[in-house]
Design a protein around this motif. Structure first.
Motif, PDB file in Angstrom:
ATOM      1  N   ALA A  83      -7.090   1.193   8.039  1.00  0.00           N
ATOM      2  CA  ALA A  83      -6.710   0.220   9.302  1.00  0.00           C
ATOM      3  C   ALA A  83      -5.609  -0.648   8.669  1.00  0.00           C
ATOM      4  O   ALA A  83      -4.540  -0.997   9.700  1.00  0.00           O
ATOM      5  CB  ALA A  83      -7.753  -0.532   9.589  1.00  0.00           C
ATOM      6  N   LEU A  84      -5.613  -1.210   7.502  1.00  0.00           N
ATOM      7  CA  LEU A  84      -4.509  -2.016   7.131  1.00  0.00           C
ATOM      8  C   LEU A  84      -3.240  -1.406   7.003  1.00  0.00           C
ATOM      9  O   LEU A  84      -2.258  -1.991   7.362  1.00  0.00           O
ATOM     10  CB  LEU A  84      -4.977  -2.825   5.697  1.00  0.00           C
ATOM     11  CG  LEU A  84      -6.131  -4.047   5.763  1.00  0.00           C
ATOM     12  CD1 LEU A  84      -6.278  -4.239   4.454  1.00  0.00           C
ATOM     13  CD2 LEU A  84      -5.843  -4.990   6.423  1.00  0.00           C
ATOM     14  N   GLY A 195       4.263   2.382   3.327  1.00  0.00           N
ATOM     15  CA  GLY A 195       3.500   1.415   3.459  1.00  0.00           C
ATOM     16  C   GLY A 195       1.896   1.873   3.542  1.00  0.00           C
ATOM     17  O   GLY A 195       0.883   1.324   2.810  1.00  0.00           O
ATOM     18  N   TRP A 196       1.577   2.890   4.281  1.00  0.00           N
ATOM     19  CA  TRP A 196       0.035   3.213   4.317  1.00  0.00           C
ATOM     20  C   TRP A 196      -0.154   3.964   3.243  1.00  0.00           C
ATOM     21  O   TRP A 196      -1.275   3.960   2.568  1.00  0.00           O
ATOM     22  CB  TRP A 196       0.128   4.311   5.698  1.00  0.00           C
ATOM     23  CG  TRP A 196      -1.483   4.795   5.818  1.00  0.00           C
ATOM     24  CD1 TRP A 196      -2.483   4.392   6.439  1.00  0.00           C
ATOM     25  CD2 TRP A 196      -1.935   5.922   5.060  1.00  0.00           C
ATOM     26  NE1 TRP A 196      -3.661   5.212   6.324  1.00  0.00           N
ATOM     27  CE2 TRP A 196      -3.476   5.941   5.414  1.00  0.00           C
ATOM     28  CE3 TRP A 196      -1.549   6.998   4.424  1.00  0.00           C
ATOM     29  CZ2 TRP A 196      -4.181   7.240   5.251  1.00  0.00           C
ATOM     30  CZ3 TRP A 196      -2.163   8.164   3.954  1.00  0.00           C
ATOM     31  CH2 TRP A 196      -3.594   8.073   4.473  1.00  0.00           C
ATOM     32  N   GLY A 197       0.847   4.581   2.418  1.00  0.00           N
ATOM     33  CA  GLY A 197       0.662   5.215   1.140  1.00  0.00           C
ATOM     34  C   GLY A 197       0.301   4.302   0.144  1.00  0.00           C
ATOM     35  O   GLY A 197      -0.713   4.790  -0.561  1.00  0.00           O
ATOM     36  N   CYS A 198       0.977   3.299   0.081  1.00  0.00           N
ATOM     37  CA  CYS A 198       0.548   2.431  -1.118  1.00  0.00           C
ATOM     38  C   CYS A 198      -0.589   1.508  -0.832  1.00  0.00           C
ATOM     39  O   CYS A 198      -1.339   1.246  -1.759  1.00  0.00           O
ATOM     40  CB  CYS A 198       1.764   1.444  -1.350  1.00  0.00           C
ATOM     41  SG  CYS A 198       3.161   2.515  -2.191  1.00  0.00           S
ATOM     42  N   LEU A 199      -1.072   1.275   0.576  1.00  0.00           N
ATOM     43  CA  LEU A 199      -2.042   0.260   0.869  1.00  0.00           C
ATOM     44  C   LEU A 199      -3.478   1.169   0.909  1.00  0.00           C
ATOM     45  O   LEU A 199      -4.441   0.634   0.826  1.00  0.00           O
ATOM     46  CB  LEU A 199      -1.788  -0.092   2.225  1.00  0.00           C
ATOM     47  CG  LEU A 199      -0.587  -1.441   2.134  1.00  0.00           C
ATOM     48  CD1 LEU A 199      -0.676  -1.894   3.751  1.00  0.00           C
ATOM     49  CD2 LEU A 199      -1.230  -2.499   1.380  1.00  0.00           C
ATOM     50  N   THR A 200      -3.189   2.549   1.119  1.00  0.00           N
ATOM     51  CA  THR A 200      -4.298   3.198   1.287  1.00  0.00           C
ATOM     52  C   THR A 200      -4.544   4.406   0.503  1.00  0.00           C
ATOM     53  O   THR A 200      -5.278   4.731  -0.260  1.00  0.00           O
ATOM     54  CB  THR A 200      -4.268   3.825   2.784  1.00  0.00           C
ATOM     55  OG1 THR A 200      -4.395   2.691   3.699  1.00  0.00           O
ATOM     56  CG2 THR A 200      -5.775   4.600   3.024  1.00  0.00           C
ATOM     57  N   PHE A 201      -3.334   5.504   0.597  1.00  0.00           N
ATOM     58  CA  PHE A 201      -3.508   6.627  -0.281  1.00  0.00           C
ATOM     59  C   PHE A 201      -3.328   6.646  -1.643  1.00  0.00           C
ATOM     60  O   PHE A 201      -4.339   6.887  -2.506  1.00  0.00           O
ATOM     61  CB  PHE A 201      -2.183   7.515   0.310  1.00  0.00           C
ATOM     62  CG  PHE A 201      -2.220   8.979  -0.259  1.00  0.00           C
ATOM     63  CD1 PHE A 201      -3.017   9.771   0.532  1.00  0.00           C
ATOM     64  CD2 PHE A 201      -1.455   9.348  -1.205  1.00  0.00           C
ATOM     65  CE1 PHE A 201      -2.927  11.099   0.001  1.00  0.00           C
ATOM     66  CE2 PHE A 201      -1.638  10.726  -1.856  1.00  0.00           C
ATOM     67  CZ  PHE A 201      -2.268  11.574  -1.145  1.00  0.00           C
ATOM     68  N   TYR A 202      -2.420   5.510  -1.973  1.00  0.00           N
ATOM     69  CA  TYR A 202      -2.398   5.272  -3.880  1.00  0.00           C
ATOM     70  C   TYR A 202      -3.536   4.735  -4.389  1.00  0.00           C
ATOM     71  O   TYR A 202      -4.088   5.440  -5.328  1.00  0.00           O
ATOM     72  CB  TYR A 202      -1.035   4.473  -3.690  1.00  0.00           C
ATOM     73  CG  TYR A 202      -0.723   3.967  -5.104  1.00  0.00           C
ATOM     74  CD1 TYR A 202      -1.267   4.867  -6.158  1.00  0.00           C
ATOM     75  CD2 TYR A 202       0.302   2.914  -5.408  1.00  0.00           C
ATOM     76  CE1 TYR A 202      -0.732   4.429  -7.644  1.00  0.00           C
ATOM     77  CE2 TYR A 202       0.730   2.733  -6.810  1.00  0.00           C
ATOM     78  CZ  TYR A 202       0.310   3.197  -7.816  1.00  0.00           C
ATOM     79  OH  TYR A 202       0.519   2.995  -9.117  1.00  0.00           O
ATOM     80  N   PRO A 203      -4.093   3.894  -3.724  1.00  0.00           N
ATOM     81  CA  PRO A 203      -5.121   3.319  -4.428  1.00  0.00           C
ATOM     82  C   PRO A 203      -6.833   4.094  -4.205  1.00  0.00           C
ATOM     83  O   PRO A 203      -7.561   4.029  -5.144  1.00  0.00           O
ATOM     84  CB  PRO A 203      -5.471   1.863  -3.932  1.00  0.00           C
ATOM     85  CG  PRO A 203      -4.905   1.738  -2.539  1.00  0.00           C
ATOM     86  CD  PRO A 203      -3.680   2.997  -2.706  1.00  0.00           C
TER      87      PRO A 203
END
Length: 356
Positions: A83-84, A195-203
């Motif tokens: 969501a973030l 953006g979504w990649g680093c906030l969600t996918f990466y971690p």
């Protein structure tokens, strides 16, 4: 405190630390699209990581938060991160001027290198920092869950996996300045992908190996095989880090011998230059081979042959880096013209020497 609110607070904590912790100012390779001036960056990644991980250990040691809290609440925290990431994408893309079309702009982004607070915060730098910090916390929490389940017979592969991945993350942040000269900062814009990649996918996705194996018992992988995993990992690391460091020195100090030994041999038309010695004489994207080798070693280290989860990580790198190589070659062909064609004749292999 609900898992959703706790994750938002954790993301907010990393942002505040990035904002207030002292850092060094450096000039990057990318230029501002409006003024043409080189962008300045404020780097404090290692310090923010150290403080956040330190707080995690304090919280665990004092019983304030269970050591494996992120593992136990991994579904809720992942949903919150999704969501973030979506909210961030909408907030950074929609106010900017259109470029291609709404869907393409949402995915690829409109702004090349957004910075806020008079350059105090760089969007890309913060995104990579929050991704690295959250991935580190997930790795530690997932490993803690395994240790709590099997305190007398933990898997050495799980411990090796976390140790190697942690090395990767701390080493990445230690060389923040070098990454200012890589594809992400030079070519990509800030949208859903980044953006979504680093906030969600990466971690969360990068920890997929432990998602599927943290609750499994010790597979009793022979120590020599784990040693080979470590050898493969550090071989990949030397290729990736060596290539990026050589390129960084060439961009910033073109007369410097890379690692004190490799002379910078170039192709030039009098104005533009292409590095063809050392790592960049092995293949045109030898650093990508290093990334894939490290990902493969991390999957192998878990030692669960019946589990497919760990293999999603190296598979992702193949899906990511092969199209990126094609796009990067296209960009370089347009930028360097005949000089790049000569480089392609000189260095035939795209990623894997002798194969591809």
């Amino acid at each position: 405190m609900s898992p959703a609110f706790a994750l938002i607070a954790l993301y907010g904590l990393v942002f505040v630390l990035h904002l207030i912790v002292p850092g060094r100012r450096v000039t990057g390779y990318v230029r501002d699209e409006a003024t043409g001036a080189p962008l300045r960056y404020r780097l404090n990644g290692v310090r923010v990581m150290a403080l956040t991980v330190g707080l995690y250990f304090v919280a665990g040691a004092t019983g304030l938060v269970p050591w494996d809290w992120l593992y136990v609440h991994r579904a809720e925290t992942l949903a919150t991160a999704c969501a973030l990431g979506l909210l961030f994408t909408l907030a950074i893309v929609l106010p900017a001027a259109p470029r291609r079309g709404l869907l393409a702009d949402l995915y690829l982004g409109r702004l090349a290198n957004p910075q806020w607070l008079e350059g105090h915060i760089d969007a890309k730098m913060f995104l990579y920092l929050i991704g690295a910090v959250m991935l580190q916390l997930n790795l530690l929490s997932f490993a803690a869950h395994h240790l709590l389940l099997y305190p007398h017979d933990p898997s050495p592969g799980v411990l090796l996996h976390v140790a190697l991945f942690s090395f990767f993350l701390w080493e990445y942040l230690n060389f923040e300045e070098v990454h200012l000269y890589t594809y992400d900062f030079v070519a990509e814009r800030v949208g859903f992908k980044l953006g979504w990649g680093c906030l969600t996918f990466y971690p969360f996705f990068y920890a997929v190996g432990l998602w599927t194996t943290a609750a499994l018992p010790n597979p009793h992988t022979p120590a020599p095989l784990l040693g080979l995993c470590a050898l493969l990992f550090f071989t990949g690391w030397m290729l990736a880090r060596g290539a990026n460091m050589q390129k960084f020195w060439f961009k910033t100090r073109p007369d410097k011998l890379a690692f004190g030994r490799i002379k910078p041999e170039v192709l030039t038309d009098g104005e533009k230059q292409i590095l063809v010695s050392g790592f960049w004489g092995l293949s045109r994207h030898i650093n990508y081979l290093g990334e894939i080798a490290m990902a493969t070693a991390l999957a192998l280290s878990l030692g669960y042959p019946s589990e497919w989860g760990p293999w999603l990580y190296p598979l992702y790198y193949l899906v990511l880096l092969v199209p990126r190589q094609i796009d990067d070659d296209r960009r370089c062909r347009a930028k360097y013209g005949a000089l790049w064609q000569e480089y392609e004749r000189r260095v035939r292999w795209r990623i894997v020497p002798g194969i591809y």
